[in-house]
Design a protein around this motif. Sequence first.
Motif, PDB file in Angstrom:
ATOM      1  N   GLY A 103       0.779  -1.228   0.000  1.00  0.00           N
ATOM      2  CA  GLY A 103       0.000   0.000   0.000  1.00  0.00           C
ATOM      3  C   GLY A 103       0.810   1.276   0.000  1.00  0.00           C
ATOM      4  O   GLY A 103       0.272   2.348   0.288  1.00  0.00           O
ATOM      5  N   SER A 104       2.097   1.192  -0.320  1.00  0.00           N
ATOM      6  CA  SER A 104       2.945   2.376  -0.306  1.00  0.00           C
ATOM      7  C   SER A 104       2.885   3.082  -1.659  1.00  0.00           C
ATOM      8  O   SER A 104       3.337   2.532  -2.669  1.00  0.00           O
ATOM      9  N   PRO A 105       2.349   4.315  -1.716  1.00  0.00           N
ATOM     10  CA  PRO A 105       2.244   5.016  -3.001  1.00  0.00           C
ATOM     11  C   PRO A 105       3.583   5.237  -3.680  1.00  0.00           C
ATOM     12  O   PRO A 105       3.679   5.164  -4.910  1.00  0.00           O
ATOM     13  N   ASP A 106       4.648   5.505  -2.908  1.00  0.00           N
ATOM     14  CA  ASP A 106       5.939   5.754  -3.547  1.00  0.00           C
ATOM     15  C   ASP A 106       6.502   4.496  -4.184  1.00  0.00           C
ATOM     16  O   ASP A 106       7.088   4.541  -5.273  1.00  0.00           O
ATOM     17  N   LEU A 107       6.302   3.341  -3.555  1.00  0.00           N
ATOM     18  CA  LEU A 107       6.789   2.108  -4.161  1.00  0.00           C
ATOM     19  C   LEU A 107       5.982   1.747  -5.405  1.00  0.00           C
ATOM     20  O   LEU A 107       6.524   1.189  -6.370  1.00  0.00           O
ATOM     21  N   LEU A 108       4.697   2.064  -5.377  1.00  0.00           N
ATOM     22  CA  LEU A 108       3.877   1.853  -6.566  1.00  0.00           C
ATOM     23  C   LEU A 108       4.396   2.704  -7.720  1.00  0.00           C
ATOM     24  O   LEU A 108       4.560   2.216  -8.850  1.00  0.00           O
ATOM     25  N   GLU A 109       4.682   3.974  -7.447  1.00  0.00           N
ATOM     26  CA  GLU A 109       5.186   4.867  -8.492  1.00  0.00           C
ATOM     27  C   GLU A 109       6.552   4.416  -8.989  1.00  0.00           C
ATOM     28  O   GLU A 109       6.827   4.451 -10.197  1.00  0.00           O
ATOM     29  N   VAL A 110       7.411   3.987  -8.072  1.00  0.00           N
ATOM     30  CA  VAL A 110       8.731   3.494  -8.459  1.00  0.00           C
ATOM     31  C   VAL A 110       8.602   2.276  -9.370  1.00  0.00           C
ATOM     32  O   VAL A 110       9.299   2.157 -10.390  1.00  0.00           O
ATOM     33  N   THR A 111       7.708   1.373  -9.009  1.00  0.00           N
ATOM     34  CA  THR A 111       7.528   0.153  -9.798  1.00  0.00           C
ATOM     35  C   THR A 111       6.989   0.468 -11.189  1.00  0.00           C
ATOM     36  O   THR A 111       7.475  -0.070 -12.196  1.00  0.00           O
ATOM     37  N   GLN A 112       6.006   1.340 -11.250  1.00  0.00           N
ATOM     38  CA  GLN A 112       5.453   1.714 -12.555  1.00  0.00           C
ATOM     39  C   GLN A 112       6.488   2.408 -13.425  1.00  0.00           C
ATOM     40  O   GLN A 112       6.614   2.116 -14.621  1.00  0.00           O
ATOM     41  N   ALA A 113       7.252   3.328 -12.818  1.00  0.00           N
ATOM     42  CA  ALA A 113       8.276   4.048 -13.572  1.00  0.00           C
ATOM     43  C   ALA A 113       9.377   3.106 -14.055  1.00  0.00           C
ATOM     44  O   ALA A 113       9.876   3.233 -15.179  1.00  0.00           O
TER      45      ALA A 113
END
Length: 347
Positions: A103-113
């Motif tokens: 549920g970490s938004p920053d890890l989600l963004e890192v993964t998508q990027a």
Amino acid sequence: MTDAQPGALMTAEIDQQPGMLATIAEHRADIAAVAADIARHRPRFALLAARGSSDHAAIYAKYLIEVLLGLPVGLVSPSTTTLYGARPDLRDVLVISVSQSGGSPDLLEVTQAARDAGARTVAVSNTRSSQLFSAADLAVDIRAGQENAVAATKTYTATLLTLYLLVDAIRGGDGGAVADIGERAETTLRDSADQVSHAVDRFRFADRVIAAARGYSYASALESSLKLAETSYLQTHAYSGADLLHGPVAAVDEETAVLGMTSAGRGGEAMGDVLRAVGERGADVLAVGSAASSMPAALRIDVPETAEEVAPILEILPVQRLALHLSLARGGNPDNPRGLHKVTKTR
């Protein structure tokens, strides 16, 4: 005991770990399938992204990948993506995002990027329904079950074991070193109970604790420091044993408690001089691990011996118990530390 009693949740979740670890070791086919995909893609190097306890698990994985696979590994700084918008070329790079909650938004963004930048992305999480799972090319469920106490215990060890099985399978291993991990975990918790109780009696009045280790067990020092800080509100700091001797040892005195992770192997052997140095400065030294009996320490918590790369899965178990009972002895509630939440959302 009811869930309303302080420490009831954390106690139950610590006790669930032997059975949980045995189940993960027995059902590793999904992990092996992900490992086979990674091996086929032959990454140039690996990057690991995580926060909190998951970050400590990622550091464990860093040692595994560098030593067992011979690949260079880096730890992602999520803010380079989320705050600064950096988009490095990640073609032929393996990016593993570790988040117990997913549920970490920053890890989600890192993964998508990272995926957009050409990386082969893997999500390692305890929440199959999380966005992180769908954002990555590949996903591994750590199978810890629901964790209710704020302080992570079973999700942490489940993540360690999952990461070990993943790396071992990439190199063509069959998980033999952890075939009996459930039994060893049960033995660890059972046989260390009296030693943990003695350590609680000695540490309950401490205000400053240093955790130290070398090698694979450095992750255990970091996790120990976090557990003691978040459950008992102690001033804690974790160091590599080598870094501790390069300056911070000057601040060690008789008011300092030192927790040294000392499992059999090269990392544990390297801790002998470290613990001797802090002991000579008057520190109250607690050695934890399968090599604890040979260490210069006033207190010891013994752990069954395993392959060195597996030791962090076991050696953290009595420290979780130490954190639990220290918190209770100091009048706290380790299930719900003040001001903390199960999922911390950062960007």
